[in-house]
Design an enzyme around this catalytic site. Structure first.
Site, PDB file in Angstrom:
ATOM      1  N   ARG A   1      19.185 -43.730  59.599  1.00  0.00           N
ATOM      2  CA  ARG A   1      18.767 -43.313  58.261  1.00  0.00           C
ATOM      3  C   ARG A   1      18.224 -41.902  58.318  1.00  0.00           C
ATOM      4  O   ARG A   1      17.331 -41.605  59.107  1.00  0.00           O
ATOM      5  CB  ARG A   1      17.703 -44.253  57.693  1.00  0.00           C
TER       6      ARG A   1
ATOM      7  N   SER B   1      18.955 -48.963  52.367  1.00  0.00           N
ATOM      8  CA  SER B   1      18.205 -50.130  51.908  1.00  0.00           C
ATOM      9  C   SER B   1      17.321 -49.829  50.698  1.00  0.00           C
ATOM     10  O   SER B   1      17.800 -49.479  49.637  1.00  0.00           O
ATOM     11  CB  SER B   1      17.388 -50.709  53.068  1.00  0.00           C
ATOM     12  N   HIS B   2      16.007 -49.918  50.895  1.00  0.00           N
ATOM     13  CA  HIS B   2      15.043 -49.767  49.807  1.00  0.00           C
ATOM     14  C   HIS B   2      14.580 -48.321  49.638  1.00  0.00           C
ATOM     15  O   HIS B   2      13.713 -48.052  48.808  1.00  0.00           O
ATOM     16  CB  HIS B   2      13.831 -50.662  50.073  1.00  0.00           C
TER      17      HIS B   2
ATOM     18  N   ASP C   1      16.390 -55.066  46.129  1.00  0.00           N
ATOM     19  CA  ASP C   1      16.390 -53.665  46.570  1.00  0.00           C
ATOM     20  C   ASP C   1      17.796 -53.071  46.502  1.00  0.00           C
ATOM     21  O   ASP C   1      18.743 -53.700  46.023  1.00  0.00           O
ATOM     22  CB  ASP C   1      15.796 -53.546  47.969  1.00  0.00           C
TER      23      ASP C   1
ATOM     24  N   ASP D   1      20.277 -52.442  48.589  1.00  0.00           N
ATOM     25  CA  ASP D   1      21.446 -53.076  49.202  1.00  0.00           C
ATOM     26  C   ASP D   1      21.450 -54.593  49.076  1.00  0.00           C
ATOM     27  O   ASP D   1      22.327 -55.261  49.620  1.00  0.00           O
ATOM     28  CB  ASP D   1      21.575 -52.666  50.669  1.00  0.00           C
TER      29      ASP D   1
ATOM     30  N   ASP E   1      19.316 -57.073  50.076  1.00  0.00           N
ATOM     31  CA  ASP E   1      18.827 -58.049  51.052  1.00  0.00           C
ATOM     32  C   ASP E   1      17.354 -58.416  50.857  1.00  0.00           C
ATOM     33  O   ASP E   1      16.891 -59.398  51.427  1.00  0.00           O
ATOM     34  CB  ASP E   1      19.086 -57.579  52.491  1.00  0.00           C
ATOM     35  N   ARG E   2      16.620 -57.652  50.033  1.00  0.00           N
ATOM     36  CA  ARG E   2      15.210 -57.966  49.786  1.00  0.00           C
ATOM     37  C   ARG E   2      15.017 -58.510  48.383  1.00  0.00           C
ATOM     38  O   ARG E   2      15.795 -58.215  47.471  1.00  0.00           O
ATOM     39  CB  ARG E   2      14.344 -56.720  49.974  1.00  0.00           C
TER      40      ARG E   2
ATOM     41  N   THR F   1       9.717 -57.164  64.116  1.00  0.00           N
ATOM     42  CA  THR F   1      10.305 -56.804  62.833  1.00  0.00           C
ATOM     43  C   THR F   1      11.732 -56.305  63.053  1.00  0.00           C
ATOM     44  O   THR F   1      11.990 -55.491  63.924  1.00  0.00           O
ATOM     45  CB  THR F   1       9.464 -55.718  62.147  1.00  0.00           C
TER      46      THR F   1
ATOM     47  N   GLU G   1      10.564 -62.190  56.523  1.00  0.00           N
ATOM     48  CA  GLU G   1       9.682 -61.077  56.847  1.00  0.00           C
ATOM     49  C   GLU G   1       8.792 -60.801  55.651  1.00  0.00           C
ATOM     50  O   GLU G   1       9.217 -60.964  54.497  1.00  0.00           O
ATOM     51  CB  GLU G   1      10.502 -59.826  57.173  1.00  0.00           C
TER      52      GLU G   1
ATOM     53  N   SER H   1       8.133 -58.120  54.431  1.00  0.00           N
ATOM     54  CA  SER H   1       8.671 -56.987  53.679  1.00  0.00           C
ATOM     55  C   SER H   1       9.736 -57.443  52.684  1.00  0.00           C
ATOM     56  O   SER H   1      10.749 -56.784  52.498  1.00  0.00           O
ATOM     57  CB  SER H   1       9.241 -55.944  54.647  1.00  0.00           C
TER      58      SER H   1
ATOM     59  N   LYS I   1      19.098 -60.914  55.913  1.00  0.00           N
ATOM     60  CA  LYS I   1      18.266 -61.446  54.841  1.00  0.00           C
ATOM     61  C   LYS I   1      19.055 -61.337  53.538  1.00  0.00           C
ATOM     62  O   LYS I   1      19.976 -60.525  53.428  1.00  0.00           O
ATOM     63  CB  LYS I   1      16.928 -60.739  54.767  1.00  0.00           C
TER      64      LYS I   1
END
Length: 560
Positions: free
Chosen positions: A22, A114-115, A286, A288, A290-291, A355, A374, A376, A387
């Site tokens: 990233r 991601s986020h 989020d 992508d 996954d959250r 993590t 997690e 998060s 996730k």
């Protein structure tokens, strides 16, 4: 067409972190930067990129389309047999995992940060997933990094033009061999998987209501990320929620200026809508997909650690677990230990891992893990190896439909049964790296000094007696690999603890995360505001760590 060999030079710092590489978009836009990394990924693919099938897709953020084009041209030049590409380059991270597993692909390349925020002045990312559908283990990411340090050329087919704006098969001849690209509907395979896990009829009845039950009113916020098409298909078309109950469902390259991180700070619009009392459940995802964040009526917040524990205690509400049974549970080390108490009651194994979702994969592949999470805002099961935000909301809706209770009632009853693990996280984002590293170094020396054991720390009426501390180290029970320095843990005599970690998911600077947790039994005070209950412990953590002195920060960026 024939490949062309392009001379290049290495870039420093192309080391994949917890979730791939990233960096800021402008870094990826440097000449040959993205090409170098993609070539390194293909060089590390096992057993070989030659003859492989790879899945490619991302969250639609700025630079995704350009990156897909680069991947297609370099994959063709490196002997890849087939690419499965999401329509317009769109695939959620859970969908990539699903598709890799369903079609037995060699692996997949996920384009996401991601986020993290998107747009030309924000972040981009590239992550490699292996054949089990999960994030590459350290052995693979280390191999990628080693290649990036010495790379001198990459192979590319510059004349290959492939449209990803419509679904279907396209064939090309490269060096006399057939190269196939299949552009697929982004949602279909993932939807089929969800229908095999959950009883959509039961959830649909909850949402639509019946003669004796009012409709269950949900509000879903995709935060202009990748889940928009999935939310429209699953929650609106399949489960019959009203169209206006899904918001921010158009994937945008800059997420419409939204920071696509589903928490109380960045999903404030959803929180405000829930506070008005019209909706029974709110959820946000989020960038992508996954959250997830779950809210009950009037924005009653479900802490991710509690969410994991509630689902663990109610898995019989989900058909998938009735058929496949329930194996063990797992959580990341900083995550609150509420699920541990459920595991003890059910007689199941519980694992505490570093993590990073990749650490759950070995346990799942070995048949020892069914549900994990997690703090998060990540929750998932062994149906894939990532996730999965939408899965988590469908799981909650299944529990709600089977119990007939509200979100708040389910959680408060859980506390009355198991007691409550009060939990909070403070994020200090974009701190200077050097003083942040010094903070962690000094803190570790201080708390591992034998002289501190038994020392009393007092804040107001609360007294904490120091018990022990370490820098978390994990030995994988399956492959025996060891992961060190995963966060400094400080435990007190009453079971309270705090943890300090430097996050590996940012693209610049350092994010310091402080986690605080304490337990109250069922007969004690389980309904206090978490920030009030944990404030003394947080203040002690700040005092011991000298965070304000090291960073100059007097308040966190985000509190969860």
């Amino acid at each position: 067409m024939e490949p062309v060999l392009v001379q290049t030079k290495p870039y420093e710092g192309q080391k994949p972190g917890t979730s791939g590489l990233r960096k800021a978009v402008k870094v990826f836009q440097q000449p040959n930067y993205t090409e170098n990394f993609v070539q390194a990924v293909l060089g590390a693919v096992q057993p070989s990129a030659t003859g492989s099938t790879l899945v490619v897709g991302g969250d639609g953020r700025f630079f995704c389309a350009e990156a897909v084009d680069v991947i297609i041209k370099i994959a063709a030049a490196n002997g890849v047999k087939k690419l499965i590409v999401g329509h317009k380059g769109i695939l959620s991270t859970p969908a990539v995992s699903c598709i890799i597993r369903k079609y037995k692909a060699t692996g997949g390349i996920v384009l996401t940060a991601s986020h993290n925020p998107g747009g030309p002045d924000n972040d981009f990312g590239i992550k490699y997933n292996t054949a089990n559908g999960g994030p590459a283990p350290e052995s693979v990411t280390d191999a990628i990094y080693e290649i990036t340090k010495t790379i001198s050329s990459y192979s590319i087919v510059p004349d290959l033009k492939c449209s990803i704006d419509y679904c279907g098969l396209q064939y090309f001849q490269v060096s006399g061999k057939e190269f196939e690209i299949e552009v697929i509907d982004s949602v279909v395979d993932y939807l089929q998987l969800m229908k095999s896990i959950f009883d959509f009829d039961v959830i649909r009845k909850l949402i639509k209501g019946s003669n004796d039950k009012a409709p269950f009113n949900i509000l879903i916020d995709s935060m202009n990320g990748v889940t928009g098409p999935y939310v429209k298909k699953i929650f609106i078309e399949e489960l019959c929620a009203p169209t206006n109950n899904a918001i921010n469902v158009i994937p945008l390259t800059d997420f419409g200026g939204i920071h696509p991180d589903p928490n109380l700070t960045y999903a404030s619009g959803l929180v405000k809508s829930l506070q008005e009392g019209e909706y029974d459940l709110g959820a946000a995802f989020d960038g992508d997909g996954d959250r997830n964040m779950i809210l009950g009526k009037k924005a009653f917040f479900i802490n991710p650690s509690d969410s994991l524990a509630v689902l663990a205690n109610n898995l019989e509400c989900i058909p998938y677990f009735k058929v496949n049974g329930i194996r063990g549970f797992a959580r990341s080390m900083p995550t609150g230990a509420a699920v541990d108490r459920v595991a003890a009651k059910l007689g199941k194994e519980i694992f505490e891992v570093p993590t990073g979702w990749k650490f759950f994969g070995n346990l799942m592949d070995a048949g020892r893990l069914s549900l994990c999470g997690e703090e998060s805002f990540g929750t998932g099961s062994d149906h894939i190896r990532e996730k999965d935000g939408i899965w988590a909301v469908l799981a909650w809706l299944s529990v709600l439909a089977n119990t007939g209770e509200s979100v708040e009632t389910i959680l408060t009853n859980h506390w009355k049964t198991f007691g409550r693990n009060y939990f909070t996280r403070y994020d200090y984002e974009n701190c200077d790296s050097e003083p942040s590293n010094q903070l962690m170094s000094d803190l570790e020396k201080k708390v591992t000094d034998p002289a501190i054991k038994g020392q009393k720390f007092i804040y107001g009426s609360k007294v904490y007696i120091f018990k022990q501390a370490d820098n978390f180290e994990y030995c994988d029970p399956i492959d025996k690999s060891v992961t060190k320095k995963q966060g400094i843990r400080v435990l007190f005599e009453d079971g309270s603890r705090f943890v300090f970690r430097l996050s590996g998911t940012g693209s610049s600077g350092a994010t310091i995360r402080l986690y605080a947790e304490s337990y109250e039994p069922p007969t004690s005070n389980i309904l206090e505001d978490a920030q009030v209950a944990l404030n003394p412990l947080v203040q002690i953590a700040l005092e011991i760590s000298k965070l304000v002195q090291f960073t100059g920060r007097t308040s966190p960026t985000v509190i969860t």
